[in-house]
Structure formats: structure tokens, C-alpha cells
Design an enzyme around this catalytic site. Sequence first.
Site, PDB file in Angstrom:
ATOM      1  N   GLY A  72      69.867  30.801  37.757  1.00 59.15           N
ATOM      2  CA  GLY A  72      68.488  30.490  37.907  1.00 59.15           C
ATOM      3  C   GLY A  72      67.594  30.505  37.164  1.00 59.15           C
ATOM      4  N   SER A 116      61.170  33.824  36.528  1.00 58.19           N
ATOM      5  CA  SER A 116      59.367  33.630  36.133  1.00 58.19           C
ATOM      6  C   SER A 116      59.617  33.956  34.110  1.00 58.19           C
ATOM      7  CB  SER A 116      58.536  34.842  36.885  1.00 58.19           C
ATOM      8  OG  SER A 116      59.581  35.030  37.831  1.00 58.19           O
ATOM      9  N   PHE A 117      60.577  34.102  34.222  1.00 61.29           N
ATOM     10  CA  PHE A 117      60.567  34.560  32.485  1.00 61.29           C
ATOM     11  C   PHE A 117      61.608  33.975  31.634  1.00 61.29           C
ATOM     12  CE2 PHE A 117      57.952  37.791  34.140  1.00 61.29           C
ATOM     13  CZ  PHE A 117      57.257  37.936  33.163  1.00 61.29           C
ATOM     14  N   LYS A 120      70.034  35.191  29.489  1.00 63.35           N
ATOM     15  CA  LYS A 120      68.508  35.440  29.654  1.00 63.35           C
ATOM     16  C   LYS A 120      67.893  34.710  28.032  1.00 63.35           C
ATOM     17  CE  LYS A 120      67.361  36.862  34.200  1.00 63.35           C
ATOM     18  NZ  LYS A 120      66.862  37.699  34.088  1.00 63.35           N
ATOM     19  N   ASP A 127      59.328  44.578  38.680  1.00 61.03           N
ATOM     20  CA  ASP A 127      59.410  43.391  39.071  1.00 61.03           C
ATOM     21  C   ASP A 127      61.011  44.155  40.016  1.00 61.03           C
ATOM     22  OD1 ASP A 127      59.429  41.458  40.093  1.00 61.03           O
ATOM     23  OD2 ASP A 127      60.785  40.493  38.552  1.00 61.03           O
TER      24      ASP A 127
HETATM   25  P1  ADP Z   1      64.030  36.311  38.598  1.00 60.54           P
HETATM   26  O1  ADP Z   1      62.451  35.779  37.934  1.00 60.54           O
HETATM   27  O2  ADP Z   1      63.924  35.277  40.086  1.00 60.54           O
HETATM   28  O3  ADP Z   1      64.460  37.707  38.883  1.00 60.54           O
HETATM   29  P2  ADP Z   1      66.611  35.791  36.975  1.00 60.54           P
HETATM   30  O4  ADP Z   1      66.533  34.649  36.296  1.00 60.54           O
HETATM   31  O5  ADP Z   1      66.535  37.267  37.102  1.00 60.54           O
HETATM   32  O6  ADP Z   1      65.238  35.369  38.127  1.00 60.54           O
HETATM   33  O7  ADP Z   1      67.545  35.322  38.412  1.00 60.54           O
HETATM   34  C1  ADP Z   1      68.331  33.784  38.230  1.00 60.54           C
HETATM   35  C2  ADP Z   1      69.213  34.150  39.277  1.00 60.54           C
HETATM   36  O8  ADP Z   1      70.310  34.725  38.692  1.00 60.54           O
HETATM   37  C3  ADP Z   1      69.270  35.274  40.464  1.00 60.54           C
HETATM   38  O9  ADP Z   1      69.334  34.576  41.684  1.00 60.54           O
HETATM   39  C4  ADP Z   1      70.198  36.542  40.421  1.00 60.54           C
HETATM   40  O10 ADP Z   1      70.005  36.407  41.817  1.00 60.54           O
HETATM   41  C5  ADP Z   1      70.864  35.503  38.943  1.00 60.54           C
HETATM   42  N1  ADP Z   1      71.414  36.357  38.511  1.00 60.54           N
HETATM   43  C6  ADP Z   1      70.567  37.172  36.856  1.00 60.54           C
HETATM   44  N2  ADP Z   1      70.849  38.113  36.364  1.00 60.54           N
HETATM   45  C7  ADP Z   1      71.975  38.712  37.005  1.00 60.54           C
HETATM   46  C8  ADP Z   1      73.572  38.952  36.657  1.00 60.54           C
HETATM   47  N3  ADP Z   1      73.333  39.858  35.843  1.00 60.54           N
HETATM   48  N4  ADP Z   1      73.845  39.204  37.015  1.00 60.54           N
HETATM   49  C9  ADP Z   1      74.583  38.034  38.140  1.00 60.54           C
HETATM   50  N5  ADP Z   1      73.419  37.117  38.704  1.00 60.54           N
HETATM   51  C10 ADP Z   1      72.487  36.948  37.879  1.00 60.54           C
HETATM   52 MG    MG Z   2      65.521  38.308  38.466  1.00 60.72          MG
END
Ligand code: ADP
Ligand code: MG
Length: 429
Positions: A11, A14-15, A33, A128
Site C-alpha cells: 500500500g 499518506s506518509f 514503512k 489517525d
Molecule cells: P494509510 O495511510 O492508508 O494508513 P499505510 O501505509 O498505513 O496507509 O498502509 C497501506 C496498506 O498497508 C493498508 O492497506 C494497510 O492495511 C496495510 N498495512 C499497513 N501496515 C500493516 C501491517 N502492519 N500489517 C498488515 N498490513 C498492513
Molecule cells: Mg495506515
Amino acid sequence: MDKYCKLQKIGEGSFGKAILVKSREDYKQYVIKEINISRMSSKEREESRREVEVLANMKHPNIVLYRESFEENGSLYIVMDYCEGGDLYKRINAQKGVLFPEDQILDWFVQICLALKHVHDRKILHRDIKSQNIFLTKDGIIQLGDFGIARVLNSTLELSQTCIGTPYYLSPEICENKRYNNKSDIWALGCVLYEMCTLKHAFEAGSMKNLVLKIISGSFPPVSLHYSYDLRSLLSHLFKRNPRERPSVNSILEKSFIAKRIEKFLTPELIAEEFSHRAFHKYGAHPVPAKRPAQGQIFVSPAPAQKITKPAAKYGVPLTHKKVVEMPKKVHEKKPPSRYKQAQQTPLKKVNPGEERRKMFEELARRRRLECHEKEKKKREQINLLKQEHMKRQEKERMERINRAREQGWRSVLSCGGSGEVKAKGTAC
Ligand code: ADP
Ligand code: MG
């Protein structure tokens, strides 16, 4: 990054990006991340590092576990556990309109509250909270994630006033440009609870302006009466327009229908650790020592935790209950005569046969009328059912369009500064 092997990008938030990786050391999967800090000012960069420190201090069964972080080629990488069960947003959409049982909702909700309590007790705001940041492990345990934008409560005002987050979860005070506070997190918590109860957002509109108007007015479609009064009443409190009137996470956890679920998810030791003596006494039937531990003394208190596991404390049963039941009946307490006995005591009236026949015909006619009425009612119900199914199908299609738009459109709205019409593709409402 050499320690990890990239599996896929899961995914783009936003960051920054979220990448699923596999560790070359323990062969386990993690989420990394990636946040580009190269274009950040040195102040912002310092803030990001501080946030990571905040994240590193969060250790709770209902919070996504932070593993490590590092900087490489102008990016900050945060390694955290991978939640195999996906996020709550996807879980809600997978229901395809079938409402969750209340037990399931409350089991999830109490875990979200426990995570938020851990955060708020440390004077940190999540900022958030949304179903997309609430995850499920492979064992179905809830974990709150994404503290990427959490700010320490006492940090500068300007930081707390930044408008970030998904617009559906924005609280009235943020819409009115007031300061973000712990009760704004509570509003978002209400939005998540509402989503679990209805599978829809509480506040939805075709444009940012209308959305803000709806949020400020605080009116939302009611949840199904099929849910308990306790649950519906809690929702209305979470959605109080005045932040001061919203309950804190600690007072939510004190409500008996929520409190009784806590020990399903936390060990007695953790309950003792998480609930200070101030709040803790409300969970058990036993008083908690009023004395604070002497300075320098480590307060390890297994006693209250053990007490809470006692059935009496657990279910709030008074320990004197049995004695009361076993008390002999008082002789002077006479039972009032039963209806049956009353009827037996009343003498029967004599009736004449002609009158009885007339009554029988009347009764037959009444029954026929009733049958006809029932048949018509059934027909009407069938027609209504067909209509409802048609409407449901239309609603499902509408929701799918909105969901697609949610994923694609809002980020662009936010990046444009959060006002004006939504330019999401395919939004028809
Ligand atoms: P947002 O700003 O929309 O929260 P993220 O970067 O946090 O975007 O997340 C993007 C995608 O990755 C989302 O679909 C989320 O469900 C998935 N995701 C984020 N962190 C995890 C995690 N620790 N385990 C499983 N899926 C994750
Ligand atoms: Mg997220």
C-alpha cells in the site's frame, strides 16, 4: 535494508509506502514503512525520529509491534509486525452487508479501547484512528497500528493543529479548525464503532463541504435496533459534538458491558500494569489500597489482578447472595392468589344455546376475516421483500462505488488542502 527481502508493496499511505518483507535472519514476514525524509526540513526530520521513538515505546498486545527502524538513502524505514488477518476496513467490506453480531463488535471494540488507553495514558494522541489502521492478527486479535502521525500531547500547538487523517473520521472541532485533542481520537473511535455496527461510515457525503456540514451537525443514520441500548447509547456519547462531553477512553473501559470483556484479552498481570490503582478499583468488587507506593519502591501488584479473576468480582455478584436465597420464608408474607385460583373462585354464568350459536358464527366470520387479512399481509410482505432486495443490491453497488472512490479519491482531496468538491472517480452520490 539488506536484512530484509522485499516481497511486495502492500500500500501507499499518506506518509509513504508500506512494503511486505521477509527477514533474512528469522525468515518471518514484516511490514516496512518507507518514509521519504530527504525533502523534509531538519526540524521535520527530527520530529519523524521522535515519532519513531514514541512508536518504539509502545508495547501492548493490541498494538502492532514495532521491531526496529533505520535510515538509508534519504528514507526512514520502520519495521513492524505483519498482521496477517488484514485490516478492519477490509474485514467490514468482506461482510457484504451482513451485520456483525454484537459480541464480535464489543470484543473488537474493547481491544481497540485497550490499545488507545495505552496510548492516551502516555499522553500521546493517535491522530489517525480509522478502520484501515486497525489490524487483525492471524489469531483474530485486534492491533492498532500506524502511529506514523502520533504526536506527543504536550508538543507544540502548531503540530496538534495540522489537519491530517481520513476525512470521514474528522471530528467537529477539527472541522471548525480547533485544536486536536484526545477527544478527537474518541470521535474517530466512535466512527470505527459505527462502521462495525452498520458497515458504513457515520458521516458520508459527495463533497468535502457537505461532509463537513454533516459532521458539524452531528447527525448520523441510526444503527439497527437489533443492537443493545448500551451499545447505541455509547455511540451517541462518542458522537457528542462538544469534545468535553465525550467520554475518555478510561471511562469507556469502566462501563460494565465493556469492562467485563477486558480479561478476555489481557492477562491479570497486564491488567494490573495497565490499570492504575485510581481506575482499577472500578473493575473488581474489592477495594484497592488507597496508599501510593513509597518513593523508589517498585509497585508490583499481583493481588488486584488475581482478585479480578474471582467469579464474584468478574460478574459483579454480591458475595452475600447465597445467604439471602437460603433465608427461610417469613410466615406473614402471604402470596397473592394466582389468577387460576381467582377464576376458580368466581361462579360461572349460565348462557342460553341460541346466544352461544350466534357467538360461534360471529367467531367463524371473524376468523375468516383474519385469514384473509393474513394472506394480504403476506403478499404485501413478499412485495416489500422483493423491493428491499432490489434496494439492497442498489445500495451494495453504491457502496462499492463509494469504497472505490474512498481509496482513490480522498488522498487527492487531502493533498489539495482538504476543501472543495471530491474528484473521486466513479462517485455518484
Ligand atoms: P494509510 O495511510 O492508508 O494508513 P499505510 O501505509 O498505513 O496507509 O498502509 C497501506 C496498506 O498497508 C493498508 O492497506 C494497510 O492495511 C496495510 N498495512 C499497513 N501496515 C500493516 C501491517 N502492519 N500489517 C498488515 N498490513 C498492513
Ligand atoms: Mg495506515
